[in-house]
Design a protein around this motif. Structure first.
Motif, PDB file in Angstrom:
ATOM      1  N   TRP A  34       0.795  -1.253   0.067  1.00 47.41           N
ATOM      2  CA  TRP A  34       0.050   0.226  -0.066  1.00 47.41           C
ATOM      3  C   TRP A  34       0.865   1.258  -0.028  1.00 47.41           C
ATOM      4  CZ3 TRP A  34      -4.952  -0.232   3.476  1.00 47.41           C
ATOM      5  CH2 TRP A  34      -5.962  -0.897   2.772  1.00 47.41           C
ATOM      6  N   PRO A  35       0.431   2.268  -0.730  1.00 47.34           N
ATOM      7  CA  PRO A  35       1.218   3.637  -0.775  1.00 47.34           C
ATOM      8  C   PRO A  35       1.128   4.159   0.714  1.00 47.34           C
ATOM      9  CG  PRO A  35      -0.912   3.869  -1.646  1.00 47.34           C
ATOM     10  CD  PRO A  35      -0.924   2.526  -1.467  1.00 47.34           C
ATOM     11  N   VAL A  36       2.222   4.867   1.018  1.00 47.57           N
ATOM     12  CA  VAL A  36       2.640   5.474   2.000  1.00 47.57           C
ATOM     13  C   VAL A  36       2.006   7.144   1.764  1.00 47.57           C
ATOM     14  CG1 VAL A  36       4.079   6.598   4.077  1.00 47.57           C
ATOM     15  CG2 VAL A  36       4.282   4.264   3.239  1.00 47.57           C
ATOM     16  N   ALA A  37       1.222   7.460   2.533  1.00 47.70           N
ATOM     17  CA  ALA A  37       0.648   9.060   1.768  1.00 47.70           C
ATOM     18  C   ALA A  37       0.797  10.115   2.959  1.00 47.70           C
ATOM     19  CB  ALA A  37      -0.667   8.895   1.346  1.00 47.70           C
ATOM     20  N   ILE A  38       1.132  11.251   2.573  1.00 49.46           N
ATOM     21  CA  ILE A  38       1.365  12.590   3.535  1.00 49.46           C
ATOM     22  C   ILE A  38      -0.170  13.252   3.196  1.00 49.46           C
ATOM     23  CG2 ILE A  38       2.332  14.561   4.184  1.00 49.46           C
ATOM     24  CD1 ILE A  38       4.973  13.211   3.464  1.00 49.46           C
ATOM     25  N   PRO A  39      -0.874  13.448   4.273  1.00 50.39           N
ATOM     26  CA  PRO A  39      -2.061  14.228   4.120  1.00 50.39           C
ATOM     27  C   PRO A  39      -1.896  15.665   4.078  1.00 50.39           C
ATOM     28  CG  PRO A  39      -2.055  13.399   6.248  1.00 50.39           C
ATOM     29  CD  PRO A  39      -0.820  12.609   5.478  1.00 50.39           C
ATOM     30  N   ALA A  40      -2.548  16.418   3.099  1.00 48.06           N
ATOM     31  CA  ALA A  40      -2.318  17.816   3.297  1.00 48.06           C
ATOM     32  C   ALA A  40      -3.502  18.367   2.685  1.00 48.06           C
ATOM     33  CB  ALA A  40      -1.100  18.031   2.272  1.00 48.06           C
ATOM     34  N   SER A  41      -3.522  19.979   2.983  1.00 54.28           N
ATOM     35  CA  SER A  41      -4.705  20.614   2.330  1.00 54.28           C
ATOM     36  C   SER A  41      -4.053  22.037   1.650  1.00 54.28           C
ATOM     37  CB  SER A  41      -5.601  20.981   3.481  1.00 54.28           C
ATOM     38  OG  SER A  41      -5.051  21.573   4.436  1.00 54.28           O
ATOM     39  N   GLY A  42      -4.584  22.626   1.021  1.00 53.54           N
ATOM     40  CA  GLY A  42      -4.144  23.906   0.569  1.00 53.54           C
ATOM     41  C   GLY A  42      -4.922  24.513  -0.670  1.00 53.54           C
ATOM     42  N   SER A  43      -4.768  25.726  -1.136  1.00 51.64           N
ATOM     43  CA  SER A  43      -5.527  26.434  -2.026  1.00 51.64           C
ATOM     44  C   SER A  43      -5.001  25.824  -3.697  1.00 51.64           C
ATOM     45  CB  SER A  43      -5.349  27.748  -2.321  1.00 51.64           C
ATOM     46  OG  SER A  43      -4.087  28.410  -2.313  1.00 51.64           O
ATOM     47  N   GLU A 200      -0.084  22.515   1.870  1.00 47.00           N
ATOM     48  CA  GLU A 200       0.774  22.794   3.002  1.00 47.00           C
ATOM     49  C   GLU A 200       1.188  21.728   3.886  1.00 47.00           C
ATOM     50  OE1 GLU A 200      -1.852  25.706   4.727  1.00 47.00           O
ATOM     51  OE2 GLU A 200      -0.814  27.345   3.920  1.00 47.00           O
ATOM     52  N   VAL A 201       2.353  21.635   4.045  1.00 52.01           N
ATOM     53  CA  VAL A 201       2.943  20.435   4.982  1.00 52.01           C
ATOM     54  C   VAL A 201       4.068  21.038   5.887  1.00 52.01           C
ATOM     55  CG1 VAL A 201       2.859  18.895   2.998  1.00 52.01           C
ATOM     56  CG2 VAL A 201       4.882  20.058   3.503  1.00 52.01           C
ATOM     57  N   MET A 202       4.219  20.155   7.045  1.00 52.64           N
ATOM     58  CA  MET A 202       5.175  20.426   8.108  1.00 52.64           C
ATOM     59  C   MET A 202       6.775  20.108   7.592  1.00 52.64           C
ATOM     60  SD  MET A 202       2.908  19.428  11.489  1.00 52.64           S
ATOM     61  CE  MET A 202       2.649  17.689  10.893  1.00 52.64           C
ATOM     62  N   ALA A 203       7.720  20.496   8.613  1.00 51.81           N
ATOM     63  CA  ALA A 203       8.891  20.340   8.352  1.00 51.81           C
ATOM     64  C   ALA A 203       9.278  18.719   8.125  1.00 51.81           C
ATOM     65  CB  ALA A 203       9.943  20.991   9.254  1.00 51.81           C
ATOM     66  N   GLU A 204       8.881  17.855   8.960  1.00 49.50           N
ATOM     67  CA  GLU A 204       9.239  16.694   8.972  1.00 49.50           C
ATOM     68  C   GLU A 204       8.660  15.837   7.635  1.00 49.50           C
ATOM     69  OE1 GLU A 204       5.926  17.022  12.073  1.00 49.50           O
ATOM     70  OE2 GLU A 204       7.834  17.993  11.317  1.00 49.50           O
ATOM     71  N   GLN A 205       7.515  16.552   7.406  1.00 53.41           N
ATOM     72  CA  GLN A 205       7.039  15.837   5.948  1.00 53.41           C
ATOM     73  C   GLN A 205       7.588  16.087   4.987  1.00 53.41           C
ATOM     74  OE1 GLN A 205       2.828  17.447   6.737  1.00 53.41           O
ATOM     75  NE2 GLN A 205       2.138  15.508   7.719  1.00 53.41           N
ATOM     76  N   PHE A 236      10.248  28.150   4.506  1.00 53.69           N
ATOM     77  CA  PHE A 236       8.952  27.921   5.136  1.00 53.69           C
ATOM     78  C   PHE A 236       8.265  29.189   5.639  1.00 53.69           C
ATOM     79  CE2 PHE A 236      11.249  23.844   6.156  1.00 53.69           C
ATOM     80  CZ  PHE A 236      10.189  23.109   6.361  1.00 53.69           C
ATOM     81  N   ASP A 237       7.010  29.182   5.847  1.00 58.43           N
ATOM     82  CA  ASP A 237       6.531  30.496   6.330  1.00 58.43           C
ATOM     83  C   ASP A 237       6.779  30.665   7.821  1.00 58.43           C
ATOM     84  OD1 ASP A 237       4.471  32.300   7.629  1.00 58.43           O
ATOM     85  OD2 ASP A 237       3.153  31.988   5.661  1.00 58.43           O
ATOM     86  N   ARG A 241       4.949  28.148  10.292  1.00 55.11           N
ATOM     87  CA  ARG A 241       6.148  27.058  10.095  1.00 55.11           C
ATOM     88  C   ARG A 241       5.624  25.935   9.052  1.00 55.11           C
ATOM     89  NH1 ARG A 241      10.181  29.102  10.924  1.00 55.11           N
ATOM     90  NH2 ARG A 241      11.199  26.852  11.098  1.00 55.11           N
ATOM     91  N   LEU A 242       4.974  26.378   8.096  1.00 60.15           N
ATOM     92  CA  LEU A 242       4.398  25.407   7.121  1.00 60.15           C
ATOM     93  C   LEU A 242       5.290  25.787   5.683  1.00 60.15           C
ATOM     94  CD1 LEU A 242       0.774  25.163   7.731  1.00 60.15           C
ATOM     95  CD2 LEU A 242       2.442  23.547   8.524  1.00 60.15           C
TER      96      LEU A 242
END
Length: 352
Positions: A34-43, A200-205, A236-237, A241-242
């Motif tokens: 199965w794929p490993v996915a990083i959830p995110a949201s943005g415009s 938008e994602v976090m630093a570790e992502q 990063f912003d 911090r994203l």
């Protein structure tokens, strides 16, 4: 696979009916990649916008041939400005060119005569020099007149407002009859109709995201789009911090610039122990599956779940060994209940 529900009676050694048993079908957990996915949201935004402005001022808009939402090609005419005054100036410059050509013809004749009479008493050296200088001046005047004429032709072409690239018209600020000035924005174009998702994602992502990785964007319950990571942002912003991840949407479909979307970025694949979603029972805030033992009694096992794909769910804890699991109907069972196992319906075994 679909379970069959019915009630039956089991008999003990005395032949007397004892326990009501639910008739069920069973399934086994299976190991999938199965794929490993990083959830995110943005415009959702335009990949690039192009501003189409007037290059000539003081002219009235006499025709509009494009509006918001229109698909256009590079060079297509979007609007026309009045050409009357520009054409009058063009005709004036054309007449000046003709005058300069006539003056040059006379100067060439005088220059040729001066060269032929050079050294004779009939033409002084000063007069000869004047004829030659007049010839050069006439050449220069003609060149200047032709340059002015070329400039007027350019101005005439600028009265036709054209698309600077392929794309879709995102906005129109010009109206019919308005007098525009040089530099006034008339249209805004989404270049090549390319929409991108700025997730938008976090630093570790961000450290796990690379260009070319696949992404999946959900616009609504029923609408989703495939994308490709074009570029993770290098900064990063400082407030949130994203960081942004720029995801190209090769086929934007129903996506529109300005929308907000959620999705995920696929960063790899790992093995996953999965079962049909119908196998998992939610009870008292926890998730359970029912294992069928050799004596046809069920064992309630508390599990931990992870990823989901289609109608399957990943089990990350609580299932120590592969064993038959009640495929559906577990909500009607309790730990230790007796069941009767029947084969799965062959017409449904191949369904996802």
């Amino acid at each position: 696979m679909t379970s069959i529900f019915q009630q039956s009676l089991a008999a003990d050694g005395s032949g007397q009916p004892t326990i009501a048993a639910l008739t069920v079908t069973t399934t086994l957990a299976r190991l999938d990649d199965w794929p490993v996915a990083i959830p995110a949201s943005g415009s959702l935004t335009a990949w690039q916008e192009a501003v189409i402005a007037a290059e000539i001022g003081g002219l009235r808009v006499v025709a509009l041939t494009a509006d918001v939402g229109d698909q256009v090609r590079r060079g297509d005419v979007l609007a026309d400005l009045s050409q009357a005054s520009v054409r009058a100036d063009l005709e004036l410059e054309q007449a000046r060119v003709e005058q300069a050509q006539a003056a040059l013809s006379e100067a060439l004749a005088n220059g040729e005569r001066a060269r032929n009479l050079a050294g004779r008493a009939t033409l002084s050296g000063q007069e000869s020099k004047q004829y030659l200088v007049a010839e050069e001046t006439a050449r220069a005047n003609l060149a200047a007149a032709e340059a002015q004429l070329k400039g007027q032709r350019i101005r005439l072409d600028q009265t036709r407002i054209r698309a600077v690239d392929d794309g879709v018209i995102a906005s129109r600020t010009v109206t019919l009859g308005s007098v525009v000035q040089a530099g006034t924005e008339l249209f805004r174009l989404i270049r090549q109709n390319r929409i991108e998702w700025r997730a938008e994602v976090m630093a570790e992502q961000l450290a796990r995201i690379r260009p070319g990785q696949a992404a999946r964007i959900r616009l609504s319950e029923d609408v989703s789009l495939d994308g490709v990571v074009r570029l993770p942002a290098p900064t990063f912003d400082p407030t949130t911090r994203l960081a942004l991840v720029y995801v190209d949407l090769p086929d934007p479909g129903a996506a529109h610039a300005g929308d907000f979307a959620r999705g995920e970025i696929i960063v790899g694949q790992t093995p996953a122990l999965t079962v049909p979603e119908s196998t998992v029972v939610l009870r008292d805030g926890n998730r359970y599956v029912f294992e069928v033992s050799d004596d046809r009694r069920v064992i309630q096992r508390k599990i931990g779940t992870g990823r989901r794909a289609g109608n399957r769910i990943e089990i990350v804890a609580g299932l120590p060994t592969p064993a038959p699991l009640v495929e559906s109907g577990g909500a009607f069972l309790n730990d230790g209940d007796s069941v009767r196992v029947v084969p799965a319906d062959p017409l449904t075994m191949g369904r996802p």
